[in-house]
Design a protein around this motif. Sequence first.
Motif, PDB file in Angstrom:
ATOM      1  N   SER A  49      -2.889   8.604  -2.385  1.00 40.45           N
ATOM      2  CA  SER A  49      -3.253   7.410  -1.623  1.00 40.45           C
ATOM      3  C   SER A  49      -4.239   6.563  -2.412  1.00 40.45           C
ATOM      4  N   LEU A  50      -5.261   7.232  -2.960  1.00 33.66           N
ATOM      5  CA  LEU A  50      -6.283   6.469  -3.670  1.00 33.66           C
ATOM      6  C   LEU A  50      -5.698   5.842  -4.936  1.00 33.66           C
ATOM      7  N   ARG A  51      -4.789   6.587  -5.569  1.00 36.38           N
ATOM      8  CA  ARG A  51      -4.227   6.094  -6.823  1.00 36.38           C
ATOM      9  C   ARG A  51      -3.325   4.880  -6.596  1.00 36.38           C
ATOM     10  N   TYR A  52      -2.464   4.931  -5.567  1.00 36.98           N
ATOM     11  CA  TYR A  52      -1.438   3.901  -5.420  1.00 36.98           C
ATOM     12  C   TYR A  52      -1.776   2.822  -4.405  1.00 36.98           C
ATOM     13  N   LEU A  53      -2.707   3.102  -3.472  1.00 37.85           N
ATOM     14  CA  LEU A  53      -2.965   2.113  -2.426  1.00 37.85           C
ATOM     15  C   LEU A  53      -4.235   1.325  -2.667  1.00 37.85           C
ATOM     16  N   TRP A  54      -5.046   1.747  -3.630  1.00 35.17           N
ATOM     17  CA  TRP A  54      -6.348   1.127  -3.869  1.00 35.17           C
ATOM     18  C   TRP A  54      -6.192  -0.363  -4.178  1.00 35.17           C
ATOM     19  N   GLY A  55      -6.887  -1.173  -3.395  1.00 35.30           N
ATOM     20  CA  GLY A  55      -6.909  -2.603  -3.685  1.00 35.30           C
ATOM     21  C   GLY A  55      -5.617  -3.341  -3.363  1.00 35.30           C
ATOM     22  N   LYS A  56      -4.643  -2.663  -2.770  1.00 37.98           N
ATOM     23  CA  LYS A  56      -3.382  -3.338  -2.434  1.00 37.98           C
ATOM     24  C   LYS A  56      -3.508  -4.047  -1.078  1.00 37.98           C
ATOM     25  N   ASP A  57      -2.833  -5.195  -0.980  1.00 42.08           N
ATOM     26  CA  ASP A  57      -2.789  -5.863   0.316  1.00 42.08           C
ATOM     27  C   ASP A  57      -1.397  -6.468   0.475  1.00 42.08           C
ATOM     28  N   THR A  58      -0.498  -5.672   1.032  1.00 46.27           N
ATOM     29  CA  THR A  58       0.891  -6.125   1.123  1.00 46.27           C
ATOM     30  C   THR A  58       1.562  -5.405   2.289  1.00 46.27           C
ATOM     31  N   ASN A  59       2.855  -5.547   2.443  1.00 42.91           N
ATOM     32  CA  ASN A  59       3.529  -4.808   3.506  1.00 42.91           C
ATOM     33  C   ASN A  59       4.930  -4.406   3.081  1.00 42.91           C
ATOM     34  N   LEU A  60       5.479  -3.443   3.811  1.00 38.36           N
ATOM     35  CA  LEU A  60       6.821  -2.940   3.535  1.00 38.36           C
ATOM     36  C   LEU A  60       7.695  -3.164   4.770  1.00 38.36           C
ATOM     37  N   TYR A  61       8.990  -3.039   4.593  1.00 45.94           N
ATOM     38  CA  TYR A  61       9.942  -3.144   5.709  1.00 45.94           C
ATOM     39  C   TYR A  61       9.700  -4.406   6.525  1.00 45.94           C
ATOM     40  N   GLY A  62       9.507  -5.505   5.838  1.00 45.02           N
ATOM     41  CA  GLY A  62       9.365  -6.779   6.542  1.00 45.02           C
ATOM     42  C   GLY A  62       8.228  -6.821   7.527  1.00 45.02           C
ATOM     43  N   LEU A  64       6.698  -4.219   9.031  1.00 41.82           N
ATOM     44  CA  LEU A  64       6.534  -3.091   9.943  1.00 41.82           C
ATOM     45  C   LEU A  64       5.423  -2.172   9.473  1.00 41.82           C
ATOM     46  N   PHE A  65       5.253  -2.095   8.159  1.00 41.36           N
ATOM     47  CA  PHE A  65       4.342  -1.126   7.581  1.00 41.36           C
ATOM     48  C   PHE A  65       3.368  -1.862   6.674  1.00 41.36           C
ATOM     49  N   LEU A  66       2.089  -1.820   7.045  1.00 39.58           N
ATOM     50  CA  LEU A  66       1.094  -2.603   6.313  1.00 39.58           C
ATOM     51  C   LEU A  66       0.325  -1.717   5.344  1.00 39.58           C
ATOM     52  N   VAL A  67       0.095  -2.272   4.163  1.00 40.52           N
ATOM     53  CA  VAL A  67      -0.714  -1.561   3.177  1.00 40.52           C
ATOM     54  C   VAL A  67      -1.929  -2.430   2.890  1.00 40.52           C
ATOM     55  N   ASP A  68      -3.096  -2.021   3.366  1.00 38.02           N
ATOM     56  CA  ASP A  68      -4.306  -2.786   3.081  1.00 38.02           C
ATOM     57  C   ASP A  68      -5.507  -1.854   3.051  1.00 38.02           C
ATOM     58  N   SER A  69      -6.664  -2.408   2.799  1.00 32.90           N
ATOM     59  CA  SER A  69      -7.835  -1.533   2.633  1.00 32.90           C
ATOM     60  C   SER A  69      -8.241  -0.899   3.955  1.00 32.90           C
ATOM     61  N   PHE A  70      -7.927  -1.572   5.075  1.00 32.13           N
ATOM     62  CA  PHE A  70      -8.208  -0.994   6.383  1.00 32.13           C
ATOM     63  C   PHE A  70      -7.449   0.321   6.561  1.00 32.13           C
ATOM     64  N   SER A  71      -6.138   0.262   6.285  1.00 33.96           N
ATOM     65  CA  SER A  71      -5.357   1.485   6.473  1.00 33.96           C
ATOM     66  C   SER A  71      -5.754   2.536   5.443  1.00 33.96           C
ATOM     67  N   LEU A  72      -6.102   2.099   4.238  1.00 33.15           N
ATOM     68  CA  LEU A  72      -6.487   3.087   3.232  1.00 33.15           C
ATOM     69  C   LEU A  72      -7.755   3.821   3.660  1.00 33.15           C
ATOM     70  N   PHE A  73      -8.709   3.054   4.210  1.00 34.72           N
ATOM     71  CA  PHE A  73      -9.956   3.686   4.669  1.00 34.72           C
ATOM     72  C   PHE A  73      -9.651   4.781   5.689  1.00 34.72           C
ATOM     73  N   PHE A  74      -8.812   4.428   6.671  1.00 37.23           N
ATOM     74  CA  PHE A  74      -8.536   5.421   7.705  1.00 37.23           C
ATOM     75  C   PHE A  74      -7.690   6.568   7.183  1.00 37.23           C
ATOM     76  N   LYS A  75      -6.762   6.267   6.250  1.00 36.56           N
ATOM     77  CA  LYS A  75      -5.968   7.367   5.698  1.00 36.56           C
ATOM     78  C   LYS A  75      -6.860   8.369   5.002  1.00 36.56           C
ATOM     79  N   ALA A  76      -7.796   7.850   4.213  1.00 35.65           N
ATOM     80  CA  ALA A  76      -8.712   8.763   3.532  1.00 35.65           C
ATOM     81  C   ALA A  76      -9.505   9.568   4.557  1.00 35.65           C
ATOM     82  N   PHE A  77      -9.953   8.882   5.595  1.00 36.63           N
ATOM     83  CA  PHE A  77     -10.724   9.548   6.652  1.00 36.63           C
ATOM     84  C   PHE A  77      -9.899  10.669   7.279  1.00 36.63           C
ATOM     85  N   PHE A  78      -8.631  10.372   7.639  1.00 31.77           N
ATOM     86  CA  PHE A  78      -7.798  11.385   8.289  1.00 31.77           C
ATOM     87  C   PHE A  78      -7.532  12.568   7.374  1.00 31.77           C
ATOM     88  N   LEU A  79      -7.297  12.273   6.093  1.00 32.19           N
ATOM     89  CA  LEU A  79      -6.964  13.366   5.175  1.00 32.19           C
ATOM     90  C   LEU A  79      -8.163  14.285   4.982  1.00 32.19           C
TER      91      LEU A  79
END
Lengths: 477, 631
Positions: A49-62, A64-79
């Motif tokens: 996650s840290l390697r591939y999502l760091w600093g990204k701000d984009t989305n997938l599947y039109g 539906l799926f957001l990639v940003d620092s907000f989600s990265l923060f929580f993903k790290a927290f959950f992991l």
Amino acid sequence: MNYLLFLPELALAALAFGVLVIDLFLPRERKGYLPWVSLVGLAGVLALSLRYLWGKDTNLYGGLFLVDSFSLFFKAFFLVMGGLVVLSSMEYVKRHLSHPGEYYGILLLSILAMMLMTSSGELLTAYISLELLSFSLYVLVSFARGDPKSNEAGLKYILLGAFASALLLYGISHVYGMLGTTGFTEISAALLLEETPLNPAVLLGLALIVAGLGFKMAAAPFHMWAPDVYEGAPTPVTAYLAVGVKAAVFALVLRLFSQAFMPAIEEWQVILAILAALTMTVGNLVAIAQSNIKRMLAYSSIGQVGYLLMGVAALSPMASDGVMLHLLGYGISNLAAFLGVILYYNVTGKENIADYAGLADRSPFLAMAMSVALFSLAGLPFFAGFTTKFYLFTAAAEGGFLWLVGLAITNSLISLYYYLIVIKQMYMVPASDKSALKVSLIGGGVLGVLVLGIFLVGVYPAPLVDAIQGATGAILP
Amino acid sequence: MLFPEPGTASGVQWAWLAPALSASAFFAVVLLGRFIPRNRAFLSILAIAAGFGVFWYVLKEFLSSGGGEFSVKWFTVGDITVSWGIVVDELSVVMLGLVTFVALAVQVYSLGYMKGEARFGWYFAVHSLFAAAMLTVVLTDNFLLLYMAWELVGVCSYLLIGFWYERRSAAEAAKKAFITTRIGDVGLLIGIIMLFKATGGHFDYSTIVHVAEEGGIASGTLTVAMLLIFLGAMGKSAQFPLHVWLPDAMEGPAPVSALIHAATMVVAGVYLVARLFPLFLLAPTALLVVAIIGLITALLTASMALVMTDLKRVLAYSTISHLGFMMLALGSGGFTAGMFHLLTHAFAKALLFLGAGSIAHGSGKTDIREMGGLWRRMPVTAVAFGIGVLALGGIPPLSGFFSKDEVLVAVLSGRGPVFFVLTLAAALMSAMYMARLLFLVVLGNLKKENEHAHESPWVMKLPLVALAILALTAGFLAPGWTSDYKGFGAFLFHEEPEAYHINGLVMGLSLALAFGGFALGWALYSRGLLSADRIRERFAWLHRLLVNKYYIDALYQWVINRIVLVLGRFIALFDRVVINDTGVNGTGRSVLLSGIRLRYLETGKVYNYALGMVVGVVVVALIWWLGLPNV
């Protein structure tokens, strides 16, 4: 499409199934490998996650799926939190539960669900991730198959959970029906075009969504399942419910209300404030009268939901920072408190507050660590809880909810009372059985780390605040 | 950043390690004490010795590449940023060296003095905490951290004065010290908050000084704020009328008196005034008050020191008197003089207190009338003690001579002849009571009951010798000897060099007074040329006044008994009936009751819970539909 951005989720799914499969081939005496496999896997996913999502701000599947620092923060927290829960579960699972493969596999699946939740950019994706999370939890809550309390908890949770899901889904259908979209940014755009006052059907949809999410986070009056379920579930699962699930729901709520419903803030702000006031008051008042420590912690966490909801009601970049910060501060404190309960239960099999008498003599470390955790939950200075609460309350006061902050401070005072009852038991009341308690090395180590974390967040939160401000920037520019 | 940036040569940032090490020692001993075998004192001593090492490293780096301010952000709320930070400049480096050295000496000494004491480990743990707090006071770059460390210093002082808390007098003294200094601290806190408001939310010294120099603080506000801050300094440095706690604080162990009530904590107030000197210069009225309070303190307590009979109490009054000199020097604009006197006095007074402890340890006596001729039985202690006496008495070429001379020069040039003459009077008394100690304690004939007196162990002698050497030689720091070294003043007062002044008149007077004072003392206490008893009878009223400490303590006690306690009892009654029974217990009981009642909502039945949810949804929807309440 750049699948690397989706890689952490894919890897985690593979890990979950991997653990289930490995379990099939492990002889009984080697089942102890499973948590280590999960841990290594979680660390790997975190690295990905840290390697591939760091600093990204984009989305997938039109969208539906957001990639940003907000989600990265929580993903790290959950992991990280997931790893801590695995570590806390190890001895408990070995002693009290059967089928470790399913336990860790489903735990990993639920972490996957939480990661998907923070990344979802529209209502149905969010709903499906929430259901994946809920289904995993129904199983985990009733995992102690031989324990009637655990079975009862699972049954209650699934019945009421299904009811809440129905409300949520119904709410989503109203919003879709009236606004014609389920995407967060599209909803926001559609709301801007709506004339005020809003159409009652949209408001009904909002009310149902609030009710559905209120159930998942255990906000009053949708909280009644929580004490029964928290008490009945295996304690590591309770800790996970109180810390992880709550954080995931708040991650969704923060994103939903800031990215989708922000234009209608005038409409929902007051409702959330009322719910917050009700939740913190009910949680803290009823906690006083509890004799079971898990139940007491359950009510205390309902009280904490009230504070967090207050931050959402006063939604602003600073309030969002405050909510995230407090989720973290409350998270480590609560995890430490529950870990203390687990360690004590592992040795003695007891979980009533009165059973903690004289713990300070039997295991000074455990008593000290639990006191630190409880002081932090009460929000005393130098502990994480003070700093994070202070930030959250300041933000809510700046948002104009001075009366609510006053109520929250009063509630914090009340909470100190029932936390002190436990501390009094541990330090002032002599033990009936004076033998020394031996805490397992791993459990004690994790608890030590958590206590250090509580102090670190308490006295030096600056780096954390910087990270959180970056995360908030992604949803509230 | 606190950590040196790669590529920058300077390492002065590492000064923060000194307090951090001692704080770690405290926590290690208190939390993990049971895992540390045997003697836990070595941890504390190791930490402070390392702190002393840090001082030398910082000094070296400082001399080669200069100091600065270093901080890390602690937290930000709104526009206000609070940081942990240190300032490394001439002033803090000097204090860093002084505190670490004296603390090290005293802790080593305590190994012998406190041997066999119950709570031995706790004693050293508190010493470590004290060192950490004091070093933080010295190093911090902002008021918030200062205030926290300042209070922590007070707490440690309380714990150490009351170390023998089984003795009622010790417990009382600890309480008196804590409460008296707290009165000053209230002023300090208000002053800090005033400056914080006036500068728009800043705690750090450099910003506040900058704003004040730009004229950003109204002069009235600044004067009041500085007076309030000085009130805090008066409490800690035992200035009149808050001086009453220090003599009583002698109930603590002798090493504690040496460290805390002579060399370090009590000079914190002086240090604070020196640290904020730029602000005091902008508030001349406040500076005048500093000088007046210093002068009154110096005169008043020097006279009391003349008649006290307990060795440590004589030293205590002498300490207050010398703290008065320091404040007087600062208040007269003599920054260097004040700080230099602080330094020399700290060495000499720590030496005297440790010496007094050694005497008590070896002979079991604390009353000076029962001593005499101790040099025959404990030569090392006696010689060291004698050096301390001569240094403080102002005999050249010992350190006290240089610094007292500096103070006199500063007073004459800064405040004029009236102040100067009164200061001379205080200096004369200072020489006299030191002479009294010299002749009554060290010299003279050995009394019969003291035949058994013996020298102390080497762990106690070693710090005495080290301090004695410093008390002998520290004075030579003052003059500029070579073209490279311009003297202590030039080092300290870097902005406008203030070198060591030699004023022939002042030096002559000062010498005459010192020798005159000792001669008078010799005549009175050794030769009996003048009878002390006759004088006592002749001026009985004066003697009574002095022995009763000008009735200041009695006055305070009267005020406490007749006004504070009476008022207190009334408020206590009000508190019991209205606040406690109705307000606190009443609300508490109703909270408890509502908790118990609300618990019954939790029935355990799923359909009740679902009904609750439905009601919730309906109410939420209804509120929305019927209109939002205005909250």
